[in-house]
Motif scaffolding. Sequence first.
Motif, mmCIF file in Angstrom:
data_model
loop_
_atom_site.group_PDB
_atom_site.id
_atom_site.type_symbol
_atom_site.label_atom_id
_atom_site.label_comp_id
_atom_site.label_asym_id
_atom_site.label_seq_id
_atom_site.Cartn_x
_atom_site.Cartn_y
_atom_site.Cartn_z
ATOM 1 N N GLN A 1 0.812 -1.221 0.000
ATOM 2 C CA GLN A 1 0.000 0.000 0.000
ATOM 3 C C GLN A 1 0.842 1.267 0.000
ATOM 4 O OE1 GLN A 1 -2.872 -0.116 3.174
ATOM 5 N NE2 GLN A 1 -3.777 -2.011 2.446
ATOM 6 N N VAL A 2 2.150 1.139 0.169
ATOM 7 C CA VAL A 2 3.009 2.312 0.297
ATOM 8 C C VAL A 2 2.994 3.173 -0.968
ATOM 9 C CG1 VAL A 2 5.402 3.100 0.578
ATOM 10 C CG2 VAL A 2 4.476 1.342 2.098
ATOM 11 N N GLU A 3 3.285 2.598 -2.110
ATOM 12 C CA GLU A 3 3.374 3.410 -3.330
ATOM 13 C C GLU A 3 2.039 4.046 -3.718
ATOM 14 O OE1 GLU A 3 6.068 4.744 -4.621
ATOM 15 O OE2 GLU A 3 7.067 3.646 -3.016
ATOM 16 N N PRO A 4 0.912 3.301 -3.687
ATOM 17 C CA PRO A 4 -0.359 3.977 -3.991
ATOM 18 C C PRO A 4 -0.675 5.107 -3.004
ATOM 19 C CG PRO A 4 -0.644 1.592 -4.072
ATOM 20 C CD PRO A 4 0.726 1.851 -3.533
ATOM 21 N N LEU A 5 -0.353 4.899 -1.730
ATOM 22 C CA LEU A 5 -0.603 5.934 -0.724
ATOM 23 C C LEU A 5 0.336 7.118 -0.939
ATOM 24 C CD1 LEU A 5 -2.186 6.831 1.751
ATOM 25 C CD2 LEU A 5 -0.642 5.443 3.167
ATOM 26 N N ARG A 6 1.601 6.840 -1.231
ATOM 27 C CA ARG A 6 2.563 7.920 -1.505
ATOM 28 C C ARG A 6 2.108 8.742 -2.719
ATOM 29 N NH1 ARG A 6 7.844 7.832 0.017
ATOM 30 N NH2 ARG A 6 7.906 5.555 0.037
ATOM 31 N N ASP A 7 1.665 8.064 -3.782
ATOM 32 C CA ASP A 7 1.202 8.762 -4.977
ATOM 33 C C ASP A 7 -0.002 9.646 -4.673
ATOM 34 O OD1 ASP A 7 3.211 7.487 -6.410
ATOM 35 O OD2 ASP A 7 1.845 6.002 -7.321
ATOM 36 N N ARG A 8 -0.943 9.092 -3.915
ATOM 37 C CA ARG A 8 -2.152 9.845 -3.583
ATOM 38 C C ARG A 8 -1.822 11.067 -2.726
ATOM 39 N NH1 ARG A 8 -7.368 8.104 -0.278
ATOM 40 N NH2 ARG A 8 -8.737 9.704 -1.086
ATOM 41 N N LEU A 9 -0.960 10.880 -1.720
ATOM 42 C CA LEU A 9 -0.589 11.994 -0.842
ATOM 43 C C LEU A 9 0.241 13.036 -1.583
ATOM 44 C CD1 LEU A 9 0.061 10.027 2.426
ATOM 45 C CD2 LEU A 9 -1.568 11.912 2.152
ATOM 46 N N SER A 10 1.118 12.609 -2.479
ATOM 47 C CA SER A 10 1.904 13.563 -3.267
ATOM 48 C C SER A 10 0.982 14.433 -4.114
ATOM 49 C CB SER A 10 2.906 12.837 -4.172
ATOM 50 O OG SER A 10 3.881 12.193 -3.401
ATOM 51 N N ARG A 11 -0.012 13.792 -4.701
ATOM 52 C CA ARG A 11 -0.978 14.544 -5.510
ATOM 53 C C ARG A 11 -1.731 15.543 -4.646
ATOM 54 N NH1 ARG A 11 -6.341 12.337 -8.683
ATOM 55 N NH2 ARG A 11 -6.833 14.332 -9.626
#
Length: 183
Positions: free
Chosen positions: A110-120
Amino acid sequence: MNVQDFTSFHQISRQSGVLLSFSGDVSENVLFSLGEVLKRRMVEGDTDASVAKRVFSIFVEQAQNIIRYSADKVSSPDAKPRVVSNGMLVVGMENDRFFVACGNEVPRDQVEPLRDRLSRIAGMSPEELKAYYREKIRQPADEGSLGGSIGLIEIARRSTAPVEFDFREVGRERSFFCLKAYI
């Protein structure tokens, strides 16, 4: 933890402006109790009502994220599902503004999808956040979401600066996720 470690932790917390800190198992009941303590601290500190409301709202969203998404959790086997999830919540003052931070373990996938969402989300202006919120509220919840998929957007909308976040590996299958919002 020995007395020296505990004393150091207390001193560092004070020096860091921590008003409220909790580490351990979080449930809806614990959230309610901590929320009452936070409200009392806001009133006693003569915090502006609109600021106190934003601090409290972000605190609740972050606690609910721990309850729903922490990888370190246990569920009640009875007919009423109750979840107890492990995590940390901290509220404090830094540079004359409040901050609310949380941390909990998440599955590594879940790290990369969460990182992508938070970066956005962190890169959006207030107007863009408002539009994104309106867009998401009309859509069905994201797959795997245990809420309305808008909690992180709500945190960002109520913050006065972009949210800060990071991940640290804690094993082969988990990472520790931290999120900090300023008000």
